[in-house]
Design an enzyme around this catalytic site. Sequence first.
Site, PDB file in Angstrom:
ATOM      1  N   THR A   2       0.834  -1.208   0.000  1.00  0.00           N
ATOM      2  CA  THR A   2       0.000   0.000   0.000  1.00  0.00           C
ATOM      3  C   THR A   2       0.864   1.251   0.000  1.00  0.00           C
ATOM      4  OG1 THR A   2      -1.714   1.229   1.225  1.00  0.00           O
ATOM      5  CG2 THR A   2      -0.143  -0.009   2.546  1.00  0.00           C
ATOM      6  N   ARG A  62     -12.819  -0.585   8.148  1.00  0.00           N
ATOM      7  CA  ARG A  62     -11.563  -1.329   8.166  1.00  0.00           C
ATOM      8  C   ARG A  62     -11.446  -2.137   9.454  1.00  0.00           C
ATOM      9  NH1 ARG A  62      -8.983   2.446   6.968  1.00  0.00           N
ATOM     10  NH2 ARG A  62      -9.211   2.122   4.738  1.00  0.00           N
ATOM     11  N   ASP A  96      -8.594  -2.493  -0.337  1.00  0.00           N
ATOM     12  CA  ASP A  96      -9.199  -1.470  -1.173  1.00  0.00           C
ATOM     13  C   ASP A  96     -10.439  -0.981  -0.449  1.00  0.00           C
ATOM     14  OD1 ASP A  96      -8.879   0.038  -3.495  1.00  0.00           O
ATOM     15  OD2 ASP A  96     -10.501  -1.029  -4.489  1.00  0.00           O
TER      16      ASP A  96
END
Length: 186
Positions: free
Chosen positions: A7, A169, A65
Amino acid sequence: MKIFFITSNRGKVEEFSKFLEPLGIEIVQLNYGYPEIQSQSLEEVVRFGIEWLKDKVPEPFIIEDSGLFIEHLNGFPGVYSAYVYKTIGLDGILKLMEGVENRRAYFKSVIGFYYKNRSHLFVGVTHGVISTEKRGTFGFGYDPIFIPEGSKKTFAEMTIVEKNKLSHRGKALKEFYKWLKENLKY
Ligand code: ITT
């Protein structure tokens, strides 16, 4: 155990590290760009990303994502969240939402974990509203304009631990954590 996180987003890495700390997992950021296909589905973007990366980066690795889906804008920016953030930004979104009563939105996160030649996906969704102004200095991205359901604060007014308890998340990470405990005998 060391897990590589492919990332460019340091904020994501901090949230993962904090959540997985109790398992003694070390998250190592690898800023290795990978193609994000044009798709309406975050799951598809993640599956494609893993396939593309699996012979190029060390194992085990994760990618994630995520996107912000605003009801009044028919789900925009959604899978284009990163691009929209870099172009019109938070002020652009607030402008599009000026005078709009329906401020409902949700965040979605899809974590892809590649381990021993297999992919595993973990998904989390958090509903909330778009604030009328930017508030807070913590976090990243759209945090200053998103208020999760049941809270008065924006994500940017919360510590990582507080945000992880409520966020998309955090929810995906909870599933990932459970999987790690069950499958890797932590
Ligand atoms: P990668 O390198 O991992 O792709 P990125 O920041 O480009 O990092 P995404 O492609 O997943 O991330 O794009 C998601 C966009 O949505 C990006 O602009 C983020 O800042 C934003 N976003 C995702 N999760 C968020 C969160 O928890 N709070 C605020 N904004 C978030």
